[in-house]
Enzyme design. Structure first.
Site, PDB file in Angstrom:
ATOM      1  N   GLU A 135       0.944  -1.567  -0.342  1.00 39.07           N
ATOM      2  CA  GLU A 135      -0.012   0.118  -0.111  1.00 39.07           C
ATOM      3  C   GLU A 135       0.648   0.891   0.143  1.00 39.07           C
ATOM      4  O   GLU A 135       1.801   0.873   0.633  1.00 39.07           O
ATOM      5  CB  GLU A 135      -0.620  -0.666   1.396  1.00 39.07           C
ATOM      6  N   LYS A 137      -9.504   1.727  -2.215  1.00 38.58           N
ATOM      7  CA  LYS A 137      -9.264   1.678  -0.242  1.00 38.58           C
ATOM      8  C   LYS A 137     -11.013   2.609  -0.403  1.00 38.58           C
ATOM      9  O   LYS A 137     -11.452   3.494  -0.505  1.00 38.58           O
ATOM     10  CB  LYS A 137      -8.452   2.052   0.409  1.00 38.58           C
ATOM     11  N   CYS A 196      -5.253  -3.320   3.136  1.00 41.80           N
ATOM     12  CA  CYS A 196      -4.631  -2.922   4.493  1.00 41.80           C
ATOM     13  C   CYS A 196      -6.141  -2.999   5.022  1.00 41.80           C
ATOM     14  O   CYS A 196      -6.806  -3.902   5.191  1.00 41.80           O
ATOM     15  CB  CYS A 196      -4.103  -1.844   4.953  1.00 41.80           C
TER      16      CYS A 196
END
Length: 590
Positions: free
Chosen positions: A46, A118, A150
């Protein structure tokens, strides 16, 4: 078409904060190194091009790029040269709106295949980035690929959406922190969805934040195939996308889902103050918070009902006397045993259960235990709850495993009961393999889930220890129970989970425990029993600070549950998901 055997690579990398060109140069070197080894799918961490800990939108403004753009073009040239696919983590600016996103870009030999923004932001992203709008699976010659970033993977719904869309591989790129990795959440999402998971995490220290490393490749059964602990490096593993069927502990779970009972997944129960939400119209307010003592009792039942009941009563009395236990949870089918239990199915009013009923009422405790239930012409795999007032209620297994389908009917109601101990949810072992089950009970406001099981293993994993220097008291040493699926179930739903499993000599089984509501709290709030007969006991606490108008206890506040993005989850209720087509032939069937 899906590639039968695929070499995959997860790149671990420490970006220099704000040094985009230097980071891109180093990343290109690492990705090319993997490609030269024959890797056809390569992931990077990321925000790998820029670093992560940005103060605000103005600070990162000079680092964002469009997709496609100059950086993706450089990686596309490398992908074309080696005929591979690359997942690149980078900050993206949307040309039309000027919005910034934390993005993962899938790049193939012909250029951009797709992009995931995300969708479930971590605490830092709202300072500069917007949340992504959707979850997609992309068809490639390698197989069907989904991406998460994440914090996305903290939520059971995100990986489930990808699995239901037929993902063979979930590429999860992260800047994971605050625990030893490979993280239990990563392992759980691979295992419960029967998918391979490629994990690229960063390492190192940035603006005082210690990142955990531990990049890895995880098999669909939760096995860690390859890992990098700390430092720059590459984890390699061969993936068999045709030969591995999409099953969980041998069960075709996607065919066993019950979407007609999952409407609660679209609830935003904890968006509002729970003290107000659950008292609205004075309908089913939550019981008062309190400290309570919970025990799980692990043993192996025989085929003699009276003998099993006597043994259970003796174990319960011993545990009450020694531990002061108020709720005692026994394994699935503890009363009727495991060898053809349908032949010993009994009614819930059977006199054979009277010793346990008397014990609950005399000692003023709650007992939860499993049995094969006979109700007229039907039989059920049932969990019965007794208390000081007598029979509190029962739960009939909703998700039937294959071995029970010839005799048991499936239940059609979730089991949620208010007691003096708090709001209690009931599940049976196979139910808890479905992440939807515990989630629905959490959304109903459960403080505790009592899960009676007879699982033979495959839900725990060890860790050899990490060199990453975490802050005390985060553990870094070797741990034979680093991953326990039902510890993850408790933490992801911010509730206590009392998991009582059968233990027996012929299989692994065991590993019963009472697990706390926050998996990032160390030392862990839990008590475990290994593979021997006996009890594990934990004092739980659902109280909030006196005088507070809002819950101050995570069990009642459910922070993680409150941050769900429910507008994404509608496909979880559909019956025509791609994953159920060709399931037995392999994960990419259909």
């Amino acid at each position: 078409m899906t590639t039968a055997a695929l070499l995959a690579a997860a790149v671990q990398f420490e970006p220099l904060f704000g040094a985009r060109e230097a980071n891109i140069t180093r990343l290109l070197t690492l990705v090319e190194q993997a490609a030269r080894q024959g890797a056809k799918l390569i992931t990077t961490p990321e925000m790998a091009t820029t670093g992560y800990c940005w103060y605000h939108r103005q600070e990162i403004a000079g680092q964002v790029e469009t997709v496609p753009g100059p950086t993706t073009g450089r990686f596309a040239a490398l992908a074309a040269r080696y005929q591979c696919y690359i997942v690149l983590g980078m900050p993206e600016v949307e040309a039309g709106t000027g919005l910034y996103y934390n993005s993962a870009v899938l790049i193939g030999p012909d250029g951009i295949v797709g992009c995931h923004r995300k969708s479930h932001p971590y605490i830092s992203e709202p300072k500069w980035a917007a949340a992504g709008e959707r979850h997609q699976v992309f068809d490639t010659p390698l197989g069907r690929i989904g991406m998460l970033i994440c914090m996305d993977i903290h939520y059971v719904e995100t990986a489930r959406l990808l699995a239901l869309a037929g993902a063979d591989i979930i590429c999860h790129i992260s800047n994971w922190l605050a625990e030893r990795t490979p993280a239990p959440y990563w392992i759980s999402r691979a295992m419960e969805n029967g998918c391979y998971l490629l994990e690229s995490n960063r390492w190192g220290l940035e603006r005082g934040v210690q990142f955990s490393g531990g990049s890895c490749i995880i098999a669909p059964d939760g096995e860690i195939l390859a890992t990098v602990d700390d430092g720059d490096g590459i984890a390699y593993a061969s993936l068999d996308l045709v030969g591995h069927p999409r099953r969980v502990l041998g069960e075709p779970v996607f065919r066993q889902r019950r979407p007609e009972l999952y409407h609660g997944l679209l609830s935003d129960s904890f968006l509002w103050n729970p003290a107000d939400f659950f008292t609205l119209y004075n309908h089913r307010p939550l019981p008062a918070g309190r400290q309570s003592i919970i025990s799980v009792l692990q043993f192996d039942a025989g085929n003699d009902i009276a003998g099993n009941v006597a043994r259970m009563a003796a174990l319960a009395r011993q545990t009450i006397d020694q531990q002061g236990s108020e709720l005692l949870v026994f394994p699935e089918l503890a009363v009727t045993g495991y060898d053809a239990p349908e032949q010993r199915a009994i009614a819930l009013e059977s006199p054979l259960l009277r010793p346990l009923l008397q014990l609950a009422m005399t000692h003023r405790v709650w007992l939860a235990f499993g049995l094969a239930e006979q109700d007229g012409e039907r039989r059920y795999n049932t969990l019965l709850l007794l208390g000081p007032e007598g029979v509190v209620g029962h739960y009939r297994q909703i998700h039937l495993p294959q071995a029970y389908r010839h005799w048991a009917s499936a239940g059609d109601h979730w089991g949620v009961f208010d007691t003096a101990l708090g709001r209690l949810g009931l599940l049976l072992g196979h139910d808890a393999l479905f992440p939807e089950s515990a989630r629905i009970l959490a959304l109903e406001g459960c403080d505790v889930v009592a899960c009676a099981a007879a699982l033979d293993g495959g839900f725990t994993g060890a860790h050899p220890g990490s060199r990453v220097g975490q802050n005390y008291p985060i553990p870094t040493g070797a741990d034979p129970l680093h991953w326990h699926l039902f510890r993850t179930r408790a933490g992801e739903n911010n509730l206590y989970l009392a998991f009582a499993n059968r233990c027996h000599a012929e299989a692994q089984g065991g590993y019963s425990g009472v697990f706390g509501p926050d998996t990032f709290h160390f030392p862990r709030t839990e008590q475990l029993r290994w593979q021997d007969e006996g009890a594990a006991t934990l004092t739980i606490d659902t109280r909030s600070l006196a005088g507070s108008g809002s819950p101050t206890n995570v069990v009642r506040r459910k922070d993680l549950v409150a941050m769900r993005q429910v507008h994404h989850y509608r496909p979880l209720l559909a019956n025509d998901d791609a994953s159920t087509r060709g399931t037995d032939a392999g994960p990419s069937g259909g």
